[in-house]
Design an enzyme around this catalytic site. Structure first.
Site, short mmCIF file in Angstrom:
data_model
loop_
_atom_site.label_atom_id
_atom_site.label_comp_id
_atom_site.label_asym_id
_atom_site.label_seq_id
_atom_site.Cartn_x
_atom_site.Cartn_y
_atom_site.Cartn_z
N HIS A 218 0.83 -1.20 0.00
CA HIS A 218 0.00 0.00 0.00
C HIS A 218 0.86 1.25 0.00
CE1 HIS A 218 -3.82 1.89 -0.35
NE2 HIS A 218 -3.30 2.86 0.36
N TYR A 222 1.54 5.06 -2.69
CA TYR A 222 1.88 6.47 -2.44
C TYR A 222 3.24 6.83 -3.04
CZ TYR A 222 -2.34 6.11 0.12
OH TYR A 222 -3.66 5.87 0.40
N HIS A 372 -11.25 0.82 -9.45
CA HIS A 372 -10.70 1.82 -8.51
C HIS A 372 -9.28 2.20 -8.91
CE1 HIS A 372 -8.78 3.42 -4.90
NE2 HIS A 372 -8.04 2.32 -4.77
N PHE A 373 -8.44 1.20 -9.12
CA PHE A 373 -7.03 1.61 -9.23
C PHE A 373 -6.66 2.17 -10.60
CE2 PHE A 373 -6.07 -3.14 -9.45
CZ PHE A 373 -5.50 -3.17 -10.71
N HIS A 374 -7.51 1.98 -11.60
CA HIS A 374 -7.20 2.67 -12.85
C HIS A 374 -7.55 4.16 -12.75
CE1 HIS A 374 -6.42 -1.31 -14.50
NE2 HIS A 374 -5.72 -0.66 -15.42
N ARG A 435 -12.11 -10.18 -10.77
CA ARG A 435 -10.92 -9.59 -11.38
C ARG A 435 -9.96 -10.73 -11.74
NH1 ARG A 435 -7.04 -7.18 -6.52
NH2 ARG A 435 -5.75 -6.66 -8.31
N ARG A 436 -8.89 -10.42 -12.45
CA ARG A 436 -7.82 -11.36 -12.75
C ARG A 436 -8.34 -12.70 -13.29
NH1 ARG A 436 -3.65 -10.45 -7.66
NH2 ARG A 436 -2.53 -8.79 -8.69
FE1 HAS Z 1 -6.33 2.10 -3.30
C1 HAS Z 1 -6.72 -1.33 -3.48
C2 HAS Z 1 -8.03 2.13 -0.33
C3 HAS Z 1 -5.66 5.49 -2.95
C4 HAS Z 1 -4.05 1.93 -5.89
N1 HAS Z 1 -5.56 0.61 -4.48
C5 HAS Z 1 -5.88 -0.74 -4.42
C6 HAS Z 1 -5.16 -1.44 -5.44
C7 HAS Z 1 -4.37 -0.52 -6.09
C8 HAS Z 1 -4.64 0.76 -5.48
C9 HAS Z 1 -3.40 -0.79 -7.23
O1 HAS Z 1 -8.88 0.12 1.80
C10 HAS Z 1 -5.28 -2.92 -5.77
C11 HAS Z 1 -4.21 -3.75 -5.15
C12 HAS Z 1 -4.37 -5.18 -5.57
O2 HAS Z 1 -3.84 -5.54 -6.64
O3 HAS Z 1 -5.05 -5.94 -4.88
N2 HAS Z 1 -6.81 3.54 -1.94
C13 HAS Z 1 -7.54 3.35 -0.82
C14 HAS Z 1 -7.71 4.63 -0.12
C15 HAS Z 1 -7.04 5.56 -0.86
C16 HAS Z 1 -6.47 4.87 -1.99
C17 HAS Z 1 -8.46 4.88 1.14
N3 HAS Z 1 -5.12 3.45 -4.24
C18 HAS Z 1 -4.98 4.78 -3.92
C19 HAS Z 1 -4.00 5.39 -4.78
C20 HAS Z 1 -3.54 4.38 -5.61
C21 HAS Z 1 -4.25 3.17 -5.26
C22 HAS Z 1 -3.59 6.84 -4.71
C23 HAS Z 1 -2.51 4.41 -6.68
C24 HAS Z 1 -1.79 5.45 -6.99
N4 HAS Z 1 -7.23 0.69 -2.15
C25 HAS Z 1 -7.81 0.90 -0.95
C26 HAS Z 1 -8.20 -0.39 -0.36
C27 HAS Z 1 -7.83 -1.38 -1.25
C28 HAS Z 1 -7.21 -0.67 -2.37
C29 HAS Z 1 -8.87 -0.64 0.93
C30 HAS Z 1 -7.98 -2.91 -1.08
C31 HAS Z 1 -9.34 -3.38 -1.39
C32 HAS Z 1 -9.44 -4.88 -1.41
O4 HAS Z 1 -10.42 -5.38 -0.85
O5 HAS Z 1 -8.60 -5.60 -2.00
C33 HAS Z 1 -6.91 7.04 -0.52
O6 HAS Z 1 -5.56 7.42 -0.49
C34 HAS Z 1 -7.67 7.89 -1.45
C35 HAS Z 1 -7.73 9.34 -0.98
C36 HAS Z 1 -8.07 10.25 -2.13
C37 HAS Z 1 -8.95 11.25 -2.10
C38 HAS Z 1 -9.24 12.01 -3.36
C39 HAS Z 1 -8.70 13.44 -3.34
C40 HAS Z 1 -8.99 14.10 -4.64
C41 HAS Z 1 -8.14 14.95 -5.29
C42 HAS Z 1 -8.57 15.53 -6.62
C43 HAS Z 1 -9.13 16.94 -6.46
C44 HAS Z 1 -9.50 17.52 -7.79
C45 HAS Z 1 -9.34 18.82 -8.15
C46 HAS Z 1 -9.70 19.25 -9.55
C47 HAS Z 1 -8.77 19.85 -7.24
C48 HAS Z 1 -9.67 11.61 -0.87
C49 HAS Z 1 -6.82 15.36 -4.75
C50 HAS Z 1 -10.92 20.13 -9.55
C51 HAS Z 1 -11.04 20.81 -10.87
C52 HAS Z 1 -12.05 20.67 -11.72
C53 HAS Z 1 -12.02 21.40 -13.00
C54 HAS Z 1 -13.24 19.78 -11.44
#
Ligand code: HAS
Length: 562
Positions: A218, A222, A372-374, A435-436
């Site tokens: 995990h 990051y 999710h992860f894409h 998946r997979r």
């Molecule tokens: Fe995740 C599984 C929870 C973030 C990647 N994640 C995965 C897997 C990958 C992955 C590859 O709790 C699969 C692994 C596998 O092969 O089994 N993930 C989270 C949580 C976050 C999170 C809580 N993941 C990421 C990021 C990844 C990533 C970043 C890659 C870079 N994830 C999980 C969990 C699993 C999981 C479980 C396991 C599930 C299972 O059962 O297997 C957090 O860090 C997310 C926080 C993000 C936010 C969004 C903030 C939004 C922003 C954009 C603002 C936009 C603006 C534009 C300002 C709160 C910063 C506005 C302008 C306009 C014009 C509209």
């Protein structure tokens, strides 16, 4: 600024090699959507097996591209902000170790001896070269951290009261997280997997191997994300025509990742029976903690963009959204960043769903997960990497961007592709699509008694998204290599866009020092992971049965053979 030939060449090599491999990575991504939509009903295509292709896709795109890029971008930011180049010998040593590791792992995967996916969980077993290759890639990427840390310490001695540039904090924070988390996977590879792959040990503690992998896994996400965050904080406001809303917010964000990135890996093991409920609950809570720096980022960047829009004459609450330089080909990084951010709104929200302990049991191991992860790794991470690779390559080689108008539409096309693709996957995941899995063999094959008609629309939607993503990916390849092979037109320079701060808060020592954060990091990791590792040792399960890569069923030894 001008940089030495040596540094320039190492960065260009570290950008060029993974982008070349990416062609294979993108091809296998497209093939996944084709197999899964039931267009093919076979286990291989062009002599490459389904799982071999999926392993190449995951390893190249998620491990090789991201690691090479993080190192190259780290060299660029550290040199640019500290006005000093890293040590020449160490820079090349790191680069060659990463190349050697990649060659070994690529050989094992292409020879069909390592179809173990990017998570390489036992009981799937790979050729020892695959594990050795992964270890060398990782060790190679550690080396710059120690050199950059030395550069930082000597800079700080002469600039005690000056705030450390955010990009330097971000780079050091990222590689510290990377170093600590990859110690676990190094142990897994060296002490468990290689002896088992060599036949020196009969079996392996699967739960322990998975726990060590997710200690790393995990935090790994990051390690992918933080270079993009460095670009968003230090470059995006300037590219938008405004200022960074709060400098302090950027510092808080990067230091928070130091403490929260690692002790959350058990949220990938909510369904593993060997780990107790209490540990899962605690790490589930910490997972909400790791979302906080991203929420801070969302608000800070939105405020920075609003300021930029208003400076450009926007009126009303949302008018700023219409005034940003979306299609400015001279300023193309803005397009790559904004598309990544839009995708990340959905990637982040789905992450929160995954983190919610009970909801995870609905989506775990379904197609929802790649959905999710894409929107995370193939969203802000991938777009920031490819945009910055083209940008840095052009600047450092003194070349002009090839087909600039095409370059600026690549991210929009990619974003549309990912939105369709991930919607198809998540919709499918919610109705049980795994998946997979090579769905075309059974579940998406009308001739099979296992045919699932309800997954036809979901996989077709994912296929449409996959085709659009592939086209956008190939357009990027044309722009990148077109730039690489064009004639030199300008002086080669290391130049990065630099944002000014709107609120440039006064220096607060705790947000300018690593020590306190490293201590808190150590304490939380020990508290969160000691019981998890003890559990994995106490309840190891049956151990990995012997496997052959061409048959999913374990090989049962006949008693007479023993
Ligand atoms: Fe995740 C599984 C929870 C973030 C990647 N994640 C995965 C897997 C990958 C992955 C590859 O709790 C699969 C692994 C596998 O092969 O089994 N993930 C989270 C949580 C976050 C999170 C809580 N993941 C990421 C990021 C990844 C990533 C970043 C890659 C870079 N994830 C999980 C969990 C699993 C999981 C479980 C396991 C599930 C299972 O059962 O297997 C957090 O860090 C997310 C926080 C993000 C936010 C969004 C903030 C939004 C922003 C954009 C603002 C936009 C603006 C534009 C300002 C709160 C910063 C506005 C302008 C306009 C014009 C509209």
């Amino acid at each position: 600024m001008k940089v030495s030939k040596s540094l320039k060449h190492v960065i260009l090599l570290e950008l060029g090699i993974p982008v070349t491999l990416l062609i294979l990575g993108l091809y296998h991504g497209l093939m996944q959507t084709i197999y899964r939509a039931g267009i093919l009903h076979q286990s291989s295509f062009l002599k490459l097996e389904y799982y071999q292709g999926l392993t190449l896709h995951g390893v190249i795109n998620a491990l090789v591209l991201t690691t090479f890029f993080a190192v190259a971008f780290g060299h660029a930011t550290m040199t640019f902000y500290l006005k000093k180049e890293p040590n020449k010998f160490l820079t090349w040593l790191s680069c060659w170790l990463m190349i050697l590791g990649t060659v070994l792992a690529a050989w094992a995967m292409l020879a069909g001896k390592a179809s173990v996916l990017y998570t390489f969980y036992p009981p799937l077993k790979a050729h020892p070269f695959f594990y050795l290759g992964a270890a060398l890639l990782i060790v190679g990427s550690w080396i710059p951290l120690f050199d950059w840390a030395k550069m930082y310490v000597s800079w700080k001695k002469n600039n005690e009261e000056t705030k450390t540039p955010i990009a330097v904090i971000g780079t050091l924070a990222n590689f510290t997280i990377w170093f600590v988390c990859s110690l676990a996977v190094a142990y897994e590879v060296l002490a468990l997997l290689i002896p088992w792959a060599m036949g020196w040990t009969d079996t392996i503690n699967v739960t322990l191997a998975r726990t060590l992998f997710w200690f790393f896994g995990h935090a790994l996400v990051y390690f992918w994300l933080l270079p993009a965050y460095i670009m968003f904080y230090t470059m995006l406001p300037k590219l938008a025509g405004g200022k960074l809303y709060s400098d302090l917010a950027g510092r808080i964000t990067f230091f928070s990742f130091i403490i929260f990135s690692i002790p959350v890996g058990v949220h990938h093991q909510f369904s593993d029976p060997s780990i107790s409920q209490g540990i899962k609950f605690f790490q589930g809570l910490l997972t909400f903690g790791v979302a906080i720096p991203s929420f801070i980022t969302a608000f800070t960047l939105a405020a920075s963009l609003e300021y930029a829009g208003k400076k450009r004459g926007a009126k009303g609450w949302f008018g700023w959204m219409g005034k940003l330089p979306y299609l400015d080909s001279e300023n193309f990084l803005f397009a790559y960043f904004i598309c990544g951010l839009i995708l990340f709104i959905f990637g982040g929200l789905t992450g929160i769903v995954n983190a919610s302990y009970s909801l995870s049991s609905v989506i775990h191991n379904t197609a929802w997960l790649p959905g999710h992860f894409h929107m995370t790794v193939a969203g802000p991470v991938f777009l920031a990497i490819i945009g910055m690779s083209t940008y840095l390559y052009a600047k450092l080689s003194g070349k002009k961007i090839f087909l600039p108008k095409v370059n600026v539409i690549v991210p929009y096309l990619w974003m549309m592709g990912v939105l369709l693709f991930s919607t198809g996957l998540m919709w499918g995941g919610l109705i049980g699509e795994p998946r997979r899995t090579n769905l075309g063999m059974t579940y998406l094959n009308k001739a099979s008694p296992l045919f699932h008609p309800e997954w036809v629309p979901t996989t077709l939607l994912a296929l449409c998204g996959g085709i659009i993503m592939f086209i956008a990916g190939m357009m990027f390849i044309v722009v990148f290599f077109g730039t690489m092979f064009s004639k030199k037109k300008e002086e080669a320079m290391l130049e990065l866009p630099v944002s000014e701060a709107y609120h440039d808060e006064k220096r607060i020592p705790i947000f300018d020092r690593f020590k306190p954060w490293l201590v808190i990091m150590g304490i939380i990791i020990v508290v969160a992971y000691t019981p998890a590792i003890l559990n994995a040792n106490k309840n190891p399960g049956m151990g990995a049965p012997p496997f052959s890569t061409d048959n999913p069923a374990p090989i049962i030894k006949d008693k007479k053979d023993e």
